[in-house]
Write an enzyme that holds these catalytic residues in place. Structure first.
Site, PDB file in Angstrom:
ATOM      1  N   ASP A 287      -5.268  -2.959  -2.657  1.00  0.00           N
ATOM      2  CA  ASP A 287      -6.703  -2.994  -2.991  1.00  0.00           C
ATOM      3  C   ASP A 287      -6.922  -3.486  -4.429  1.00  0.00           C
ATOM      4  OD1 ASP A 287      -5.723   0.021  -2.418  1.00  0.00           O
ATOM      5  OD2 ASP A 287      -6.623  -0.108  -4.392  1.00  0.00           O
TER       6      ASP A 287
ATOM      7  N   LYS B 296       0.871  -1.182   0.000  1.00  0.00           N
ATOM      8  CA  LYS B 296       0.000   0.000   0.000  1.00  0.00           C
ATOM      9  C   LYS B 296       0.916   1.243   0.000  1.00  0.00           C
ATOM     10  CE  LYS B 296      -4.232   1.473   0.348  1.00  0.00           C
ATOM     11  NZ  LYS B 296      -4.988   1.613  -0.880  1.00  0.00           N
TER      12      LYS B 296
END
Ligand code: NAP
Length: 418
Positions: free
Chosen positions: A285, A231
């Site tokens: 994600d 991330k």
């Protein structure tokens, strides 16, 4: 050689060694420590051991044989070593000395003492890679249309990130002191006074050794790509550091055995040259989307602790749940193979539960030992048994026309099919 009080070292076996380059040397009669596990552990272990011994016997015709050695953790250990001895020193010593162990599920002690025996094992033995292969078996009900397209091995960092995270509760003096310090260093940051504060440590050392292990695995298994999942778009130094260090170690340690995705596009028109492992990265994600939409484009994932936690369970669910998901915790000097589910205490002693997760963690153990033929034959036998609809209750209740069998019977059919 250590002295043991409650562990009987089998006379007929030999020790596995790990050489100076961290390469494992496996004798034909290795001594393998096992922890039976709590709750349904004894049922599952007995069934799994039967499959392992039969597979080794059938594949190697007596040339190779395992000398099992019982070691203790969890509730059984309290009976052997006494009060509060959930994870005795002897058990850690035995895993250090014999290098490879396998375990059933263990009860997490409630209140006081150690937080979790599994977490303690990983920390004490520096088992820095949590490895979870996830694939579908023909016949297992799954929530997606094409579960066969997912076949990935996840390497999750096992010592840093949230596993060594530090937290300060909101409104404590420590949190207030830290907020004051951050404001002093970074005057433009807005931090609410009543914030709880968490620290997320991610090191170059920890990231590089994990990614290196994932790449080594991809090279050995001739797999096309290693994907660094992070991330880093938001957490530039921790998650972003993991991504950067991953590429660095790929280049420094593996040279022309690997190629980055960017190079594949720049120099090879998007086509990976044969024999090279492609190193790519994905934002976490997006990775979850990709695993649902284009799972067959991924083979090995390397990631930090929290991302890996979510990814492993999401992938396992995608192919039909945790009942058949194996796992391993691997370090440079030792490895422990284990079921990923818990002790399922309500089924203890009923000879009912699915031993698949421990059987498949044994498959991973055989692969770790270089006994690939035994591993392949067990996978084939397990697949065949399930696809015939001969399954334990957990799968039978979801499969039309299935025949429900006991834990021990399921193992017997698998052993016969090897
Ligand atoms: P659990 O033992 O995994 O069981 C929850 C449910 O999952 C079971 O009731 C059963 O569902 C299903 N299940 C689990 N293993 C199965 C198997 N082999 N075959 C078929 N179904 C299976 O989780 P828990 O009840 O939350 O935890 C019990 C204890 O285990 C706790 O002390 C926990 O801390 C510990 N634990 C240990 C480990 C480990 O050692 N690695 C991991 C997780 C939890 P149905 O009832 O619907 O059939």
């Amino acid at each position: 050689m250590a002295e043991y009080k409650h562990v009987t070292v089998p006379k007929e076996g030999e020790r596995i060694q790990i050489d100076a380059d961290n390469k494992i040397q496996v004798p034909d009669h290795p001594i393998l420590p096992f922890i039976e596990g709590d709750g349904t552990g004894p049922d599952i272990w007995k069934a799994s051991r039967h499959v392992f011994d039969e597979a080794v016997k059938k594949v190697y015709g007596g040339k190779k044989k395992i000398a099992w050695m019982e070691i203790y953790a969890g509730e059984k250990s309290l009976g052997v070593y006494g009060k509060d001895q959930w994870l005795p020193d002897e058990t850690l010593q035995a895993i250090k000395e014999f290098k490879v162990a396998i375990k059933g599920p263990l009860t997490t002690p409630v209140g006081g003492g150690i937080r979790s025996i599994n977490v303690a094992l990983r920390q004490e033995l520096d088992l820095y890679a949590c490895v979870r292969p996830v694939r579908w078996f023909q016949g297992v009900p799954a929530p997606v249309k094409e579960p066969q397209k997912l076949d990935v091995t996840i390497f999750r960092e096992n010592t840093e990130d949230v596993y060594s995270g530090i937290e300060f509760d909101a409104n404590t003096q420590d949190a207030k002191d830290l907020i004051a310090l951050i404001k002093q260093k970074l005057p433009k940051k807005t931090l609410r006074e009543d914030s709880a504060i968490g620290v997320k440590p991610v090191s170059a050392f920890g990231s590089k050794r994990l990614v290196a292990r994932a790449i080594r695995y991809a090279i050995e298994k001739n797999l096309p790509a290693v994907t660094l999942v992070h991330k880093g778009n938001i957490m530039k130094f921790t998650e972003g550091g993991f991504q950067r260090w991953g590429y660095e170690v790929a280049k420094a340690e593996f040279g022309d055995k690997v190629i980055t995705e960017a190079e594949v596009w720049e120099k090879h028109n998007g086509k990976r040259p044969a024999g090279k492992v492609m190193i790519q990265d994905r934002i976490a994600d997006a990775m979850f989307q990709q695993l649902l939409l284009r799972p067959d484009e991924y083979s090995v994932l390397a990631t930090l602790n929290l991302n890996g936690d979510y990814l492993s369970d999401a992938c396992a669910a995608q192919v039909g749940g945790l009942g058949l998901a194996p796992g391993a915790n691997i370090g440079d000097k030792a490895a422990v193979f284990e079921a990923t589910h818990g002790t399922a205490p309500k089924y203890a002693g009923l000879d009912k539960i699915n031993p698949g997760s421990v059987i498949l963690s044994g498959v991973m153990m055989f692969q770790h030992l270089g006994w690939d033929e035994a591993a392949d034959r067990i996978i084939a036998a397990l697949s065949k048994t399930i696809s015939k609809g001969t399954v334990t209750y957990d799968l039978a209740r979801q499969m039309e026309g299935a025949r429900e069998v006991k834990c021990s019977e399921f193992a017997k059919y698998i052993a016969e099919a090897v």
